[in-house]
Design a protein around this motif. Structure first.
Motif, PDB file in Angstrom:
ATOM      1  N   THR A 216     -46.628  24.699  16.724  1.00  0.00           N
ATOM      2  CA  THR A 216     -46.555  23.499  17.557  1.00  0.00           C
ATOM      3  C   THR A 216     -45.136  22.962  17.459  1.00  0.00           C
ATOM      4  OG1 THR A 216     -48.880  22.937  17.199  1.00  0.00           O
ATOM      5  CG2 THR A 216     -47.423  21.175  17.950  1.00  0.00           C
ATOM      6  N   ARG A 217     -44.530  22.717  18.612  1.00  0.00           N
ATOM      7  CA  ARG A 217     -43.147  22.234  18.646  1.00  0.00           C
ATOM      8  C   ARG A 217     -43.069  21.003  19.538  1.00  0.00           C
ATOM      9  NH1 ARG A 217     -38.685  26.226  20.975  1.00  0.00           N
ATOM     10  NH2 ARG A 217     -38.996  27.251  18.963  1.00  0.00           N
ATOM     11  N   ASP A 218     -42.569  19.900  18.995  1.00  0.00           N
ATOM     12  CA  ASP A 218     -42.321  18.674  19.757  1.00  0.00           C
ATOM     13  C   ASP A 218     -40.815  18.472  19.880  1.00  0.00           C
ATOM     14  OD1 ASP A 218     -45.050  17.793  20.103  1.00  0.00           O
ATOM     15  OD2 ASP A 218     -45.046  17.295  17.977  1.00  0.00           O
ATOM     16  N   GLN A 219     -40.346  18.253  21.115  1.00  0.00           N
ATOM     17  CA  GLN A 219     -38.924  18.020  21.345  1.00  0.00           C
ATOM     18  C   GLN A 219     -38.719  16.736  22.125  1.00  0.00           C
ATOM     19  OE1 GLN A 219     -37.906  22.308  22.741  1.00  0.00           O
ATOM     20  NE2 GLN A 219     -36.005  21.514  21.874  1.00  0.00           N
ATOM     21  N   GLY A 220     -37.654  16.037  21.771  1.00  0.00           N
ATOM     22  CA  GLY A 220     -37.249  14.845  22.493  1.00  0.00           C
ATOM     23  C   GLY A 220     -35.784  14.932  22.848  1.00  0.00           C
ATOM     24  N   TYR A 221     -35.409  14.298  23.964  1.00  0.00           N
ATOM     25  CA  TYR A 221     -34.034  14.404  24.432  1.00  0.00           C
ATOM     26  C   TYR A 221     -33.694  13.171  25.261  1.00  0.00           C
ATOM     27  CZ  TYR A 221     -29.995  16.118  27.075  1.00  0.00           C
ATOM     28  OH  TYR A 221     -28.770  16.250  27.643  1.00  0.00           O
ATOM     29  N   ALA A 222     -32.480  12.667  25.074  1.00  0.00           N
ATOM     30  CA  ALA A 222     -32.000  11.547  25.882  1.00  0.00           C
ATOM     31  C   ALA A 222     -30.504  11.708  26.097  1.00  0.00           C
ATOM     32  CB  ALA A 222     -32.299  10.211  25.202  1.00  0.00           C
ATOM     33  N   LYS A 223     -30.061  11.371  27.313  1.00  0.00           N
ATOM     34  CA  LYS A 223     -28.645  11.500  27.655  1.00  0.00           C
ATOM     35  C   LYS A 223     -28.234  10.329  28.532  1.00  0.00           C
ATOM     36  CE  LYS A 223     -25.370  14.717  29.854  1.00  0.00           C
ATOM     37  NZ  LYS A 223     -25.234  16.036  30.542  1.00  0.00           N
ATOM     38  N   LEU A 224     -27.131   9.688  28.156  1.00  0.00           N
ATOM     39  CA  LEU A 224     -26.548   8.600  28.937  1.00  0.00           C
ATOM     40  C   LEU A 224     -25.135   8.989  29.326  1.00  0.00           C
ATOM     41  CD1 LEU A 224     -27.614   5.441  26.871  1.00  0.00           C
ATOM     42  CD2 LEU A 224     -28.679   6.315  28.959  1.00  0.00           C
ATOM     43  N   THR A 225     -24.781   8.768  30.571  1.00  0.00           N
ATOM     44  CA  THR A 225     -23.415   8.993  31.031  1.00  0.00           C
ATOM     45  C   THR A 225     -22.924   7.728  31.716  1.00  0.00           C
ATOM     46  OG1 THR A 225     -24.244   9.959  33.091  1.00  0.00           O
ATOM     47  CG2 THR A 225     -23.701  11.476  31.302  1.00  0.00           C
ATOM     48  N   MET A 226     -21.667   7.390  31.487  1.00  0.00           N
ATOM     49  CA  MET A 226     -21.115   6.189  32.111  1.00  0.00           C
ATOM     50  C   MET A 226     -19.611   6.334  32.278  1.00  0.00           C
ATOM     51  SD  MET A 226     -21.604   3.721  28.801  1.00  0.00           S
ATOM     52  CE  MET A 226     -23.146   4.548  28.404  1.00  0.00           C
ATOM     53  N   ALA A 227     -19.103   5.734  33.324  1.00  0.00           N
ATOM     54  CA  ALA A 227     -17.662   5.699  33.546  1.00  0.00           C
ATOM     55  C   ALA A 227     -17.070   4.580  32.704  1.00  0.00           C
ATOM     56  CB  ALA A 227     -17.359   5.482  35.018  1.00  0.00           C
TER      57      ALA A 227
END
Length: 705
Positions: A216-227
């Protein structure tokens, strides 16, 4: 010490190939993709003097659950990704034969995600941390130019995820398949003002094809981009990976594989429970808890650019291995349970200067990369009074510290039909051990490794549709912590290992035939001294030693073409002669390197409707036999050929977008050894790949205004 000697006949062949390209010229201008891997700046892959392949988002999600790199990198020549059907040990990734010896994780190939290393300072990486659900593309660099990325020998695999753009959207996808495969993914993305965002969470479950291989594999991901201003951009990325009690099926002998590819090896010493496997008796398993945060800031000053990357994280692993009780009672042994808690961090600062020089444009990148990791590591016996498979007495307790400092410079001058590229990177890795468990002797100590990797390349534009190139480099690869942990006797650190040093040569050609066909070919040679090879591998624990000299010579070919009526074809082929160029110990000169196939081929015939709403493909994949041991005495894993098929469809209803796919793998239901455990002491080398299996997937996305 002298450098590895060149092999004149092969080098002569390379030069002849360079002088007489295999591709005819075409009047049509070539179509290429922009990559950053190789030159560290945006550049057409067609104009790089290096073997670079790009796998786009469409291919990554081509009727796949997006769980393993093996799904998409099969289309890249020179890269072999073996799915062990063992999520406790991760994939086995090799590039031109480098990395095939790794008993777990990725070794010899550098992994990078969104500019942030997924490889530790010592060169060990984990492909499982890649988030394929949000992948925009994967760039794969092979050959000499990969040396400019640091401590490895084979290549660079760099993942780029999508930026949040446009109106908000939410999506849910689910996949089901053979052997209890289940995956659910939920994501949201969009842009609010100047801030783009991507959020993703997924759960993958499988009962496993092999006995005792559930995960069982749980993955989380978040990405923010800004000028940050008119010419600046800040990207912040966070990811997590959790795997609790992932079962390890271990390897099997040839006799067991022939009897039942799914079966584990019976522990004949287990008198209390006959017919119980080693994996079942010791309940071999691994738990992983991985967290990482990184940021990348780019600021342009006219044509120049400053880039700063910083990251940090924590990785916690508990692994239960299989060893007999008698072996564990040796006083120098460190136990069958590994328990470590690792903090890691790093920073990379580079400046790119762009200016005219003579009749051309000169781009030069100066950089400095620092990384360190610190492990609180313990080892325990894997039995107590209740029996095996539990954490018992303490056998190892230490702190391990690694630091690396790598200055580098890379420059490229382009004028007319010529592109000249050169670079230099110096690696200094320090390793320190503080042993707190001295009942079996004090293993405290340290060592350091130094190496310099120069690179040079030249590309000639014969016509708008034909480029030829040549490149050369010296590679440097240190032992990883995992390779230093155990000596062949099982006692303490193996500080006697030396880094391997290699000389790489490559020539190639890149051509377009009309506007519909792209073909790349590369011929290469890599000569290595002090290559790190497996000494003993037993129940998941592996020790290493240095060989004398090894030699790799080969050819890579990729062709992609689109025809009328929606038809397309793709081919990726690889030939590789990988041998011991000098004998060592009882291993004679000329033996093939274990874990490395002599040839591998992938081909695909696809079709799509004019609007692209329905597409289908038939895939064929073949590989030659693989030796599992240095002596080439054991039964090699046989060569194989398999056929796969996929069908995809998509629909739109207002703001809703739907996709479905069906995939059938191994249509002819062949029994296949998918990977081997190199030099396994008990001859349990073989890890079976699944027979005929299926996957069915569905996704729904809602696009807000």
């Amino acid at each position: 010490m002298s450098l590895p000697r060149p092999h004149v006949p092969f080098v002569a062949g390379l030069l002849v190939s360079f002088a007489c390209p295999a591709f005819a010229q075409s009047p049509a201008a070539p179509q290429s993709v922009v990559v950053v891997t190789g030159s560290r700046t945006e550049q057409e892959s067609f104009d790089l003097p290096a073997a670079v392949s790009v796998v786009d988002a469409q291919r990554i999600g081509a009727g796949q659950p997006r769980v393993n790199l093996s799904e998409s990198l099969v289309t890249v020549p020179g890269i072999v990704v073996q799915n062990r059907q063992n999520y406790a040990q991760d994939l086995q990734v090799s590039s031109r034969g480098f990395g095939a010896r790794s008993s777990f994780g990725v070794r010899g190939v550098r992994l990078i995600a969104d500019g942030i290393p997924a490889t530790m300072p010592d060169g060990q990486g984990q492909a499982a941390t890649f988030n394929l659900d949000m992948a925009e593309r994967i760039e794969v660099l092979r050959g000499p130019f990969s040396a400019l990325y640091g401590n490895h020998s084979g290549g660079v695999i760099q993942l780029f995820t999508r930026d949040g753009e446009g109106a908000p959207a939410v999506e849910m996808s689910t996949t089901a398949g053979s052997d209890g495969l289940r995956k659910t993914d939920v994501n949201a993305q969009g842009k609010a003002g100047a801030v783009g965002y991507v959020i993703d969470a997924s759960r993958f479950e499988t009962d496993g094809y092999r006995d005792h291989s559930a995960a069982t594999r749980d993955q989380g991901y978040a990405k923010l981009t800004m000028a940050t201003n008119r010419d600046g951009k800040l990207t912040i990325v966070a990811n997590s990976l959790d795997q609790d009690d992932t079962q390890d099926p271990l390897g099997a002998t040839w006799q067991t594989f022939k009897r039942d590819p799914r079966a584990g090896e019976i522990d004949t010493t287990d008198t209390q429970t006959p017919q119980r496997t080693f994996a079942e008796r010791y309940n071999t398993r691994k738990s992983i808890d991985h967290r990482q945060l990184g940021l990348n800031w780019q600021q342009r000053f006219g044509p120049h650019r400053l880039q700063v990357t910083a990251y940090g994280g924590n990785r916690r692993v508990i692994q239960f291995q299989s060893f007999s009780r008698g072996f564990q009672q040796q006083p120098t042994h460190s136990g069958g349970v590994i328990d470590f808690d690792r903090d890691f961090r790093g920073v990379d600062v580079n400046w790119q200067d762009v200016r005219t020089l003579g009749s051309g444009m000169l781009r030069t990148t100066f950089g400095l990369e620092y990384a360190d990791s610190e492990d609180a590591r313990q080892g325990f016996e894997n039995f107590d009074s209740t029996g095996p498979g539990v954490k018992g007495r303490l056998r190892r307790d230490e702190n391990n510290r690694l630091t690396s400092m790598d200055p580098y410079v890379q420059t490229q001058w382009e004028s007319g039909a010529w592109v000249l590229t050169g670079g230099l990177r110096h690696t200094r890795l320090k390793i320190g051990v503080n042993d707190r468990f001295v009942a079996n002797g004090d293993d405290s100590g340290g060592t350091s490794f130094d190496g310099t990797a120069p690179v040079i390349g030249v590309l000639r534009k014969i016509s708008p549709s034909l480029n030829v190139y040549a490149s050369a480099a010296r590679g440097f690869e240190t032992p990883t912590l995992n390779e230093l942990f155990y000596s062949a006797s099982g006692a303490g650190f193996n500080f006697g290992l030396s880094p391997s040093r290699s000389v790489h040569l490559e020539v190639g050609a890149k051509s377009m035939f009309g506007a519909q066909t792209r073909a790349d070919i590369a011929l290469f040679q890599a000569s290595t001294r002090d290559e790190l090879v497996v000494a003993v591998s037993n129940g998941g624990r592996t020790s290493y030693r240095n060989a004398a000299r090894t030699l790799r010579q080969g050819m890579e070919l990729s062709v992609a073409s689109t025809f009328g009526a929606g038809w397309n074809v793709q081919v990726a082929a690889n030939l590789l002669r990988a041998i011991y160029d000098d004998g060592f110990g009882t291993i004679p000169r000329g033996n093939r390197l274990p874990g490395v196939p002599r040839a591998s081929v992938f081909s695909e015939l696809g079709w799509a409707t004019r609007d692209g709403n329905i597409n289908a493909a038939l895939e064929a994949q073949a590989s030659s036999k693989v030796h599992p041991d240095d002596a080439n005495a054991a039964v090699p894993a046989p060569g194989y050929g398999v056929l796969n098929a996929r069908l995809q469809a998509r629909q739109q209803a207002g703001r809703w977008h739907f996709k479905e796919y069906l995939r059938l793998n191994n249509l002819l239901d062949r029994d296949i050894v998918g990977s081997v455990i190199v030099a396994e002491a008990n001859r349990r080398y073989y890890e079976a790949a699944p027979g005929r299996n299926w996957m069915l997937g569905f996704s729904a996305r809602y696009q807000f205004q």
